[in-house]
Design a protein around this motif. Structure first.
Motif, PDB file in Angstrom:
ATOM      1  N   PHE A 404       0.811  -1.214   0.000  1.00 51.33           N
ATOM      2  CA  PHE A 404       0.000   0.000   0.000  1.00 51.33           C
ATOM      3  C   PHE A 404       0.845   1.264   0.000  1.00 51.33           C
ATOM      4  N   PRO A 405       0.317   2.364  -0.605  1.00 49.88           N
ATOM      5  CA  PRO A 405       0.998   3.659  -0.513  1.00 49.88           C
ATOM      6  C   PRO A 405       0.898   4.225   0.898  1.00 49.88           C
ATOM      7  N   ALA A 406       1.766   5.172   1.218  1.00 47.21           N
ATOM      8  CA  ALA A 406       1.849   5.715   2.573  1.00 47.21           C
ATOM      9  C   ALA A 406       0.547   6.364   3.026  1.00 47.21           C
ATOM     10  N   SER A 407      -0.217   6.924   2.105  1.00 45.32           N
ATOM     11  CA  SER A 407      -1.435   7.658   2.478  1.00 45.32           C
ATOM     12  C   SER A 407      -2.495   6.770   3.108  1.00 45.32           C
ATOM     13  N   ILE A 408      -2.487   5.473   2.792  1.00 42.22           N
ATOM     14  CA  ILE A 408      -3.486   4.552   3.365  1.00 42.22           C
ATOM     15  C   ILE A 408      -2.829   3.286   3.901  1.00 42.22           C
ATOM     16  N   ARG A 409      -1.541   3.360   4.214  1.00 41.54           N
ATOM     17  CA  ARG A 409      -0.812   2.138   4.583  1.00 41.54           C
ATOM     18  C   ARG A 409      -1.328   1.531   5.885  1.00 41.54           C
ATOM     19  N   ALA A 410      -1.533   2.341   6.912  1.00 39.17           N
ATOM     20  CA  ALA A 410      -1.983   1.803   8.202  1.00 39.17           C
ATOM     21  C   ALA A 410      -3.382   1.206   8.079  1.00 39.17           C
ATOM     22  N   LEU A 411      -4.264   1.890   7.375  1.00 39.28           N
ATOM     23  CA  LEU A 411      -5.622   1.383   7.169  1.00 39.28           C
ATOM     24  C   LEU A 411      -5.612   0.157   6.271  1.00 39.28           C
ATOM     25  N   GLY A 412      -4.817   0.193   5.208  1.00 40.97           N
ATOM     26  CA  GLY A 412      -4.764  -0.923   4.267  1.00 40.97           C
ATOM     27  C   GLY A 412      -4.239  -2.198   4.887  1.00 40.97           C
ATOM     28  N   VAL A 413      -3.272  -2.072   5.769  1.00 40.07           N
ATOM     29  CA  VAL A 413      -2.748  -3.239   6.481  1.00 40.07           C
ATOM     30  C   VAL A 413      -3.702  -3.663   7.594  1.00 40.07           C
ATOM     31  N   GLY A 414      -4.185  -2.700   8.378  1.00 41.78           N
ATOM     32  CA  GLY A 414      -4.915  -3.011   9.605  1.00 41.78           C
ATOM     33  C   GLY A 414      -6.313  -3.558   9.414  1.00 41.78           C
ATOM     34  N   LEU A 415      -7.116  -2.950   8.514  1.00 44.60           N
ATOM     35  CA  LEU A 415      -8.530  -3.343   8.402  1.00 44.60           C
ATOM     36  C   LEU A 415      -8.717  -4.740   7.818  1.00 44.60           C
ATOM     37  N   PRO A 416      -8.197  -5.051   6.617  1.00 40.99           N
ATOM     38  CA  PRO A 416      -8.391  -6.418   6.105  1.00 40.99           C
ATOM     39  C   PRO A 416      -7.718  -7.482   6.954  1.00 40.99           C
ATOM     40  N   TYR A 417      -6.593  -7.129   7.560  1.00 37.23           N
ATOM     41  CA  TYR A 417      -5.940  -8.073   8.473  1.00 37.23           C
ATOM     42  C   TYR A 417      -6.842  -8.367   9.674  1.00 37.23           C
ATOM     43  N   ALA A 418      -7.388  -7.312  10.281  1.00 31.21           N
ATOM     44  CA  ALA A 418      -8.235  -7.498  11.462  1.00 31.21           C
ATOM     45  C   ALA A 418      -9.480  -8.309  11.131  1.00 31.21           C
ATOM     46  N   LEU A 419     -10.067  -8.081   9.971  1.00 29.34           N
ATOM     47  CA  LEU A 419     -11.229  -8.870   9.551  1.00 29.34           C
ATOM     48  C   LEU A 419     -10.870 -10.349   9.453  1.00 29.34           C
ATOM     49  N   THR A 420      -9.735 -10.637   8.842  1.00 27.88           N
ATOM     50  CA  THR A 420      -9.319 -12.030   8.647  1.00 27.88           C
ATOM     51  C   THR A 420      -8.964 -12.696   9.966  1.00 27.88           C
ATOM     52  N   VAL A 421      -8.247 -11.975  10.829  1.00 29.98           N
ATOM     53  CA  VAL A 421      -7.879 -12.533  12.122  1.00 29.98           C
ATOM     54  C   VAL A 421      -9.120 -12.802  12.969  1.00 29.98           C
ATOM     55  N   SER A 422     -10.114 -11.919  12.870  1.00 34.87           N
ATOM     56  CA  SER A 422     -11.347 -12.115  13.631  1.00 34.87           C
ATOM     57  C   SER A 422     -12.041 -13.411  13.235  1.00 34.87           C
ATOM     58  N   ILE A 423     -12.054 -13.694  11.944  1.00 30.13           N
ATOM     59  CA  ILE A 423     -12.764 -14.865  11.443  1.00 30.13           C
ATOM     60  C   ILE A 423     -11.986 -16.150  11.702  1.00 30.13           C
ATOM     61  N   PHE A 424     -10.678 -16.118  11.458  1.00 24.65           N
ATOM     62  CA  PHE A 424      -9.889 -17.347  11.518  1.00 24.65           C
ATOM     63  C   PHE A 424      -9.041 -17.464  12.788  1.00 24.65           C
ATOM     64  N   GLY A 425      -8.313 -16.420  13.147  1.00 28.20           N
ATOM     65  CA  GLY A 425      -7.442 -16.506  14.319  1.00 28.20           C
ATOM     66  C   GLY A 425      -8.201 -16.472  15.629  1.00 28.20           C
ATOM     67  N   GLY A 426      -9.130 -15.527  15.745  1.00 27.94           N
ATOM     68  CA  GLY A 426      -9.843 -15.364  17.006  1.00 27.94           C
ATOM     69  C   GLY A 426     -10.761 -16.514  17.362  1.00 27.94           C
ATOM     70  N   THR A 427     -11.195 -17.262  16.361  1.00 25.28           N
ATOM     71  CA  THR A 427     -12.107 -18.385  16.619  1.00 25.28           C
ATOM     72  C   THR A 427     -11.387 -19.723  16.755  1.00 25.28           C
ATOM     73  N   ALA A 428     -10.052 -19.726  16.599  1.00 25.06           N
ATOM     74  CA  ALA A 428      -9.309 -20.994  16.608  1.00 25.06           C
ATOM     75  C   ALA A 428      -9.507 -21.737  17.922  1.00 25.06           C
ATOM     76  N   GLU A 429      -9.325 -21.047  19.029  1.00 28.22           N
ATOM     77  CA  GLU A 429      -9.442 -21.698  20.333  1.00 28.22           C
ATOM     78  C   GLU A 429     -10.865 -22.190  20.583  1.00 28.22           C
ATOM     79  N   TYR A 430     -11.839 -21.356  20.239  1.00 23.91           N
ATOM     80  CA  TYR A 430     -13.233 -21.744  20.455  1.00 23.91           C
ATOM     81  C   TYR A 430     -13.610 -22.951  19.597  1.00 23.91           C
ATOM     82  N   LEU A 431     -13.242 -22.906  18.308  1.00 23.13           N
ATOM     83  CA  LEU A 431     -13.606 -23.999  17.401  1.00 23.13           C
ATOM     84  C   LEU A 431     -12.912 -25.297  17.787  1.00 23.13           C
ATOM     85  N   GLY A 432     -11.621 -25.204  18.163  1.00 27.16           N
ATOM     86  CA  GLY A 432     -10.912 -26.401  18.582  1.00 27.16           C
ATOM     87  C   GLY A 432     -11.521 -27.029  19.818  1.00 27.16           C
ATOM     88  N   THR A 433     -11.890 -26.182  20.805  1.00 25.38           N
ATOM     89  CA  THR A 433     -12.510 -26.684  22.032  1.00 25.38           C
ATOM     90  C   THR A 433     -13.894 -27.258  21.760  1.00 25.38           C
TER      91      THR A 433
END
Length: 472
Positions: A404-433
């Protein structure tokens, strides 16, 4: 040898940049924090390039320590959930207690996209330093609330409600922390060593988790008994986390702003981050694909593994904690190694290592863990998995920042990453249990392997961001 020299130089310059280091060296002139190219020499014998490197390393050190504190605050919830589960979710079945605490852990992740959105825009509009200071403040507040919250026995259903609210605050904090921290560390690093320096985001992330686990180990072995930990001892690390977050806030307020953001701010053009981000759909999709398998594997072998070793492998709590501490320590040291390798051979080969090995080895490794009752064998299996995952964790932040360019770098990295982590990373412990409770634990093993395979396909077809990026 080159890698070892980089390590030694990094440590020396970080120390020399501190007030104590300057005093001991006999150079107590203040550092000009407005620019990396300070006109006043802190070390008279140093070249201009060395002074710039010292300032850069000092900034990376300050940002990394704040990152460590935030992740320590977030991870102590998972590390101590075995002890405080009854205080908020009393039940006759310990698996049900863990399922409830895992659900609250997952809620902390589900709020992260909002944090990634709000804090990402704030970082792109107001600066990386301001956003990082705000995120550590929210984390401090969340930890303090958990530390002081009355139990279910005292206030009934309000206890888990307060716990949920505190975790939502922490989720907001981390939602903005990742993207802004990745952006900051990438922007203050030089192009030749961007992978190496950016890997310290996960060094401190893992160090935060390691510190949380070591806190548990010390309290378990040296300070408190099991009943004391369950009764009130679990509050101690949350109080410590709140105090450390205050330290992190003051450290971040003294950090320099990145030149990339300063250059964007100097243009004084109308800036609508969300509208600009939507003009990069391919990059957004790449962040999602890059993250999916890696984040699920990371949370499976770190956050969830401690419970897995107790509930599925059959080890004691003390053994599982010791295995987690030992494997995480070695895992932490591997991050700069893989980051350094990516600066030499490119980002794609390192990601491909993770994708191929993760797809082929996840099911055999997790299956072998369930079949062993030996603590040392379990340690070796967990460590093998973490070596594989290092191919993702060491460089995933810099790869996303380079998209991403500097003008939207923090948003470009943070938002889609957070969405993906919420769906897959954050539910790992719950789904495994949950799957274990239903008698289908092996399904979880195949689920992790399948998600890594999806990410592998992205690695195969994406460009190597080391050679084609938005920094140059």
């Amino acid at each position: 040898m080159c890698f070892l020299r980089n390590w030694a130089r990094w440590a020396w310059l970080a120390w020399a940049g501190t007030k104590a280091g300057r005093l001991l060296l006999g150079h107590d002139a203040p550092v000009n924090s407005s620019s990396f190219e300070s006109s006043s020499a802190v070390l008279p014998v140093a070249t201009t390039a060395e002074r710039g490197l010292r300032q850069r390393v000092t900034s990376i050190f300050g940002g990394s320590v704040g990152n460590l504190i935030e992740w320590y605050d977030f991870y102590i919830y998972s590390a101590f959930s075995l002890y405080f589960a009854k205080s908020f979710f009393p039940s006759d079945n310990p698996i049900v207690e863990q399922l409830n605490t895992a659900a609250v852990f997952a809620l902390g992740f589900l709020i992260r996209p909002i944090g990634g959105w709000v804090m990402g825009m704030y970082a792109d509009l107001r600066g990386r330093r301001a956003a990082l200071s705000l995120s550590v403040t929210l984390m401090c507040l969340g930890s303090l609330i958990i530390a002081l919250c009355p139990t279910y026995e005292r206030i009934g259903v309000l206890a888990p409600v307060v716990l949920i609210l505190a975790r939502l605050l922490q989720g907001l904090s981390l939602g903005g922390e990742y993207g802004t921290s990745a952006t900051y560390l990438s922007e203050v690093a030089t192009s030749r060593h961007r992978g190496f320096y950016s890997s310290f985001q996960y060094v401190t992330l893992i160090m935060g988790q390691l510190l949380a686990t070591m806190t548990l180990l010390v309290l378990q072995r040296l300070v408190l008994t099991g009943p004391q930990l369950e009764a009130w001892g679990w509050r101690i690390p949350f109080l410590c986390g709140a105090a450390l977050a205050v330290v992190g806030f003051y450290m971040r307020r003294s950090m320099v702003e990145t030149e990339a953001f300063q250059a964007e701010a100097a243009r004084k053009t109308a800036h609508r981050p969300m509208r600009e981000l939507l003009r990069h759909p391919k990059e957004i999709a790449l962040v999602v694909g890059l993250t999916m398998g890696g984040t699920l594997a990371f949370y499976t072998y770190t956050v969830y593994m401690q419970k897995f070793l107790v509930n599925s492998v059959g080890l004691s709590r003390d053994q599982s904690t010791l295995i987690s501490v030992s494997s995480l320590f070695i895992y932490m040291l591997l991050q700069p190694v893989f980051g350094f390798i990516s600066d030499k051979v490119g980002r794609r080969p390192v990601l491909m290592w993770f994708g191929v090995m993760g797809t082929l080895c996840t099911v055999p490794l997790l299956t072998a863990l369930t079949q062993t009752r030996d603590a040392f064998t379990a340690f070796l299996l967990v460590l093998a998995a973490l070596v594989i995952i290092s191919g993702y964790t060491s460089i995933n932040a810099v790869v996303k920042a380079e998209l991403f360019p500097a003008s939207i770098r923090a948003l470009g990295v943070g938002l889609p990453y957070a969405l993906t982590v919420s769906i897959f990373g954050g539910t790992a412990e719950y789904l495994g249990t949950w799957l274990k409770l239903r008698g289908h634990e092996r399904w979880f093993f195949w689920y992790v392997s399948g998600c890594i395979l999806c990410s592998l396909l992205v690695y195969v077809f994406m460009r190597d961001t080391q050679r084609q990026n938005r920094f140059d």
